[in-house]
Enzyme design. Structure first.
Site, PDB file in Angstrom:
ATOM      1  N   HIS A   1     -51.225 -30.073   6.948  1.00 28.20           N
ATOM      2  CA  HIS A   1     -49.938 -30.011   7.539  1.00 28.20           C
ATOM      3  C   HIS A   1     -49.423 -29.587   8.014  1.00 28.20           C
ATOM      4  CE1 HIS A   1     -47.698 -28.729   3.824  1.00 28.20           C
ATOM      5  NE2 HIS A   1     -48.360 -28.076   3.566  1.00 28.20           N
TER       6      HIS A   1
ATOM      7  N   ASP B   1     -59.109 -16.586   4.815  1.00 28.91           N
ATOM      8  CA  ASP B   1     -57.832 -16.424   4.699  1.00 28.91           C
ATOM      9  C   ASP B   1     -57.703 -15.331   5.531  1.00 28.91           C
ATOM     10  OD1 ASP B   1     -54.721 -16.306   4.533  1.00 28.91           O
ATOM     11  OD2 ASP B   1     -55.351 -17.951   2.766  1.00 28.91           O
TER      12      ASP B   1
HETATM   13  C1  LIG Z   1     -49.218 -23.895   2.512  1.00 28.45           C
HETATM   14  S1  LIG Z   1     -50.678 -22.337   2.402  1.00 28.45           S
HETATM   15  C2  LIG Z   1     -51.653 -22.876   1.349  1.00 28.45           C
HETATM   16  C3  LIG Z   1     -53.360 -21.847   0.408  1.00 28.45           C
HETATM   17  C4  LIG Z   1     -54.024 -23.042  -0.592  1.00 28.45           C
HETATM   18  N1  LIG Z   1     -54.783 -23.614   0.234  1.00 28.45           N
HETATM   19  C5  LIG Z   1     -53.176 -24.164  -1.688  1.00 28.45           C
HETATM   20  O1  LIG Z   1     -53.694 -24.928  -1.696  1.00 28.45           O
HETATM   21  O2  LIG Z   1     -51.633 -23.362  -2.194  1.00 28.45           O
HETATM   22  C6  LIG Z   1     -51.175 -22.094   4.173  1.00 28.45           C
HETATM   23  C7  LIG Z   1     -52.422 -20.825   3.882  1.00 28.45           C
HETATM   24  O3  LIG Z   1     -52.929 -20.485   4.993  1.00 28.45           O
HETATM   25  C8  LIG Z   1     -53.411 -19.034   6.138  1.00 28.45           C
HETATM   26  N2  LIG Z   1     -53.397 -18.872   7.035  1.00 28.45           N
HETATM   27  C9  LIG Z   1     -52.390 -19.376   7.476  1.00 28.45           C
HETATM   28  N3  LIG Z   1     -52.418 -19.495   9.323  1.00 28.45           N
HETATM   29  C10 LIG Z   1     -54.132 -19.263   8.919  1.00 28.45           C
HETATM   30  C11 LIG Z   1     -55.381 -18.780  10.183  1.00 28.45           C
HETATM   31  N4  LIG Z   1     -54.880 -18.136  11.017  1.00 28.45           N
HETATM   32  N5  LIG Z   1     -56.414 -18.578   9.845  1.00 28.45           N
HETATM   33  C12 LIG Z   1     -57.145 -18.483   7.938  1.00 28.45           C
HETATM   34  N6  LIG Z   1     -55.457 -18.642   6.616  1.00 28.45           N
HETATM   35  C13 LIG Z   1     -54.848 -18.968   7.897  1.00 28.45           C
HETATM   36  C14 LIG Z   1     -51.759 -18.514   4.654  1.00 28.45           C
HETATM   37  O4  LIG Z   1     -52.044 -17.163   4.320  1.00 28.45           O
HETATM   38  C15 LIG Z   1     -52.143 -19.447   3.489  1.00 28.45           C
HETATM   39  O5  LIG Z   1     -52.547 -18.521   2.680  1.00 28.45           O
END
Ligand SMILES: C[S@@+](CC[C@H](N)C(=O)[O-])C[C@H]1O[C@@H](n2cnc3c(N)ncnc32)[C@H](O)[C@@H]1O
Length: 517
Positions: A391, A343
């Site tokens: 999504h 992350d």
């Molecule tokens: C909608 S949440 C989903 C979290 C988890 N996978 C779940 O099932 O609940 C999106 C996640 O993607 C991470 N994220 C956003 N942009 C990112 C990036 N460029 N690289 C890595 N992680 C990222 C956010 O910090 C967040 O934890």
């Protein structure tokens, strides 16, 4: 007192039903016009040939309204009987009633769903089309009231089992007395708070949950203070940028003055309280019915079968895996697999240490800071997993996410996406369909992103490279999220297999993907 069923089915009890049927037959055999004309017979009139005896007509079937009412009665009695037989509390708005409907077995759960769907339809029929549209629209004002109540923490200002006067409540907030009273009284129309006597406020089950459940407060906060303004700015956003694919040109950016500056996640990253609220809101959603992580590991009911990978002690990379709670659940079920949760640096830094109280589980999960829009550093893993990630992105970005994996992929590597997978309209039950299509609109509002159909997922993989062999989509029982899978197989055989599918706008997706490089 007659049972609900008898009351609603008043004319469908055996004896009276038979009587009704006979009456109906009589009515149709001698229509009103005929019997009147016979009564006013003119004696000078030369009678015509007797009218032929009409053939018996089937009784008219019940109207849709009655059908729905009967279904509601039938299914409600089933659910109620189950609750009573199992000494479970029957639902009520009372402050002490449970925050959740009791867990139900599959068949009773189905009855509960029927009640939810049928009551909604009946409600709309009873309003009629014009009134349904006119007043349905005003639900955004309920959202506004909830936003104010949640923002000012009003539910937390007095204990669950006590009452408070409006005057006393006023003294505890900075809200103007008129505003305080009006938001409470609108919320009361939805059973959030009640007013047992004029000017005296008491909790209901819903207002108590709002006071006690921090994750629900975050969910309400995210939806009212971030998504609600974003939604209100979608129209100017899509009028200005009709292609609606850019992360920095979404309704959210118009609402918060970040157009062409930064996407929503970056805005949140700069504000720890907003980022925390987003994480807690996600936890609230994940705990909700149909979204539990348990569906993913419940192999017997359609969860993903990791047995081969587990037997080989394989590795799974969870991209955008937050604090690794999904991997924790998979690790509990599959005892040999190892996990790397990736992350953004701030999220990784804020993860609990250790990640889990059981050292055996914590020992198999490693956290790593990695931006999934750069090349994947973990080479040769068995699974690359994305949950609630695709999504968040329109096609150009989604294709890029996959392309960034390619240098790390070994033949046979699995790419698993856990997201909604939209069915054709009308194939989902109406409640699930509404939830999923609303989520699709949320994605538009905040990130110019979207939920996808199987064909759209297939296209994303196809546009990312011919080595991705799309395997298909499965869906665990009772879960709204699909499990979408592809295998990396960069052989000529694999290329041939992937070419058998018809492209849907594949070239456009590929071209757009080039632009985001
Ligand atoms: C909608 S949440 C989903 C979290 C988890 N996978 C779940 O099932 O609940 C999106 C996640 O993607 C991470 N994220 C956003 N942009 C990112 C990036 N460029 N690289 C890595 N992680 C990222 C956010 O910090 C967040 O934890």
């Amino acid at each position: 007192m007659p049972s609900l069923k008898l009351w609603l089915n008043g004319n469908s009890g055996d004896a009276s039903n038979e009587k009704e049927k006979k009456k109906a037959r009589r009515r149709s055999a001698f229509p009103l016009s005929v019997s009147l004309s016979r009564r006013s017979v003119d004696l000078n009139h030369i009678p015509k040939d007797p009218e032929p005896e009409p053939s018996p007509v089937e009784p008219t079937p019940p109207s849709r309204m009655v059908e729905l009412a009967q279904k509601i009665a039938r299914e409600t009695e089933r659910v109620d009987a189950y609750l009573r037989a199992n000494n479970l509390p029957t639902p009520s708005f009372d402050v002490d009633s449970p925050a959740e409907f009791p867990k139900l077995p599959a068949d009773i759960l189905k009855s509960k769903l029927e009640i939810i769907i049928a009551t909604k339809e009946l409600n709309m029929l009873a309003h009629g089309p014009r009134e349904s549209v006119r007043w349905g629209l005003w639900e955004f004002l309920d959202v506004l009231a909830l936003e104010i109540i949640n923002h000012f923490g009003i539910a937390k200002l007095f204990p669950a089992n006590e009452t408070i006067t409006l005057k006393e409540l006023e003294a505890k907030t900075s809200l103007d007395p008129i505003n305080l009273a009006r938001v409470l009284r609108l919320a009361m129309t939805k059973h959030i708070f009640r007013e047992p006597s004029p000017g005296v406020i008491a909790h209901t089950a819903a207002s108590r949950v709002l006071a006690e459940d921090g994750e629900l407060q975050a969910w309400v906060g995210l939806n009212t203070e971030d998504i609600f303004p974003a939604a209100a700015h979608v129209l100017p956003a899509i009028k200005t940028y009709p292609e609606a694919t850019s992360l920095t040109r979404a309704g959210f950016c118009f609402a918060f003055d970040t157009v062409d500056k930064e996407p929503m996640f970056v805005t949140f990253g700069k504000d720890p309280s907003r980022a925390r609220r987003m994480a807690q809101a996600m936890a609230s959603l994940t705990g909700g019915e149909g979204y539990e992580v348990s569906h993913l590991v419940d192999v017997e009911n359609g969860g993903y079968d990791f047995s081969e990978i587990d037997a080989a002690g394989g590795t799974m990379v969870d991209l955008g895996g937050s604090h690794g709670f999904v991997c924790v659940d998979i690790a509990k079920r599959w005892k040999n697999m190892k996990f790397i949760v990736q992350d953004l640096p701030k999220t990784v830094e804020s993860a609990p240490k250790p990640l889990h109280e059981d050292p055996e589980i914590a020992g198999r999960i490693t956290l790593q800071a990695h931006d999934f829009f750069s090349e994947q550093p973990v080479k040769g893993a068995d699974v690359y997993f994305f949950r609630w990630i695709f999504h968040n992105y329109s096609a150009p970005y989604a294709v890029k996410l996959l392309k960034n994996l390619v240098p790390a992929l070994k033949p046979g590597a699995r790419i698993i996406i856990n997201d909604h997978c939209l069915l054709e309209p009308g194939q989902e039950n109406p409640w699930d369909e509404a939830v999923m299509r609303r989520m699709d609109m949320v994605m538009l509002a905040v990130l110019n992103a979207q939920e996808r159909t199987e064909a759209e997922f297939r296209e994303i993989f196809k546009a990312a490279g011919e080595g991705f062999v799309f395997k298909g989509v499965t869906r665990p029982k009772g879960c709204r999220m699909g499990i979408i899978e592809a295998i990396w197989q960069p052989t000529s055989e694999a290329v041939a297999t992937s070419e058998t599918t018809e492209p849907i706008n594949g070239e456009a997706i590929k071209a757009a993907a080039q632009e985001t490089k």
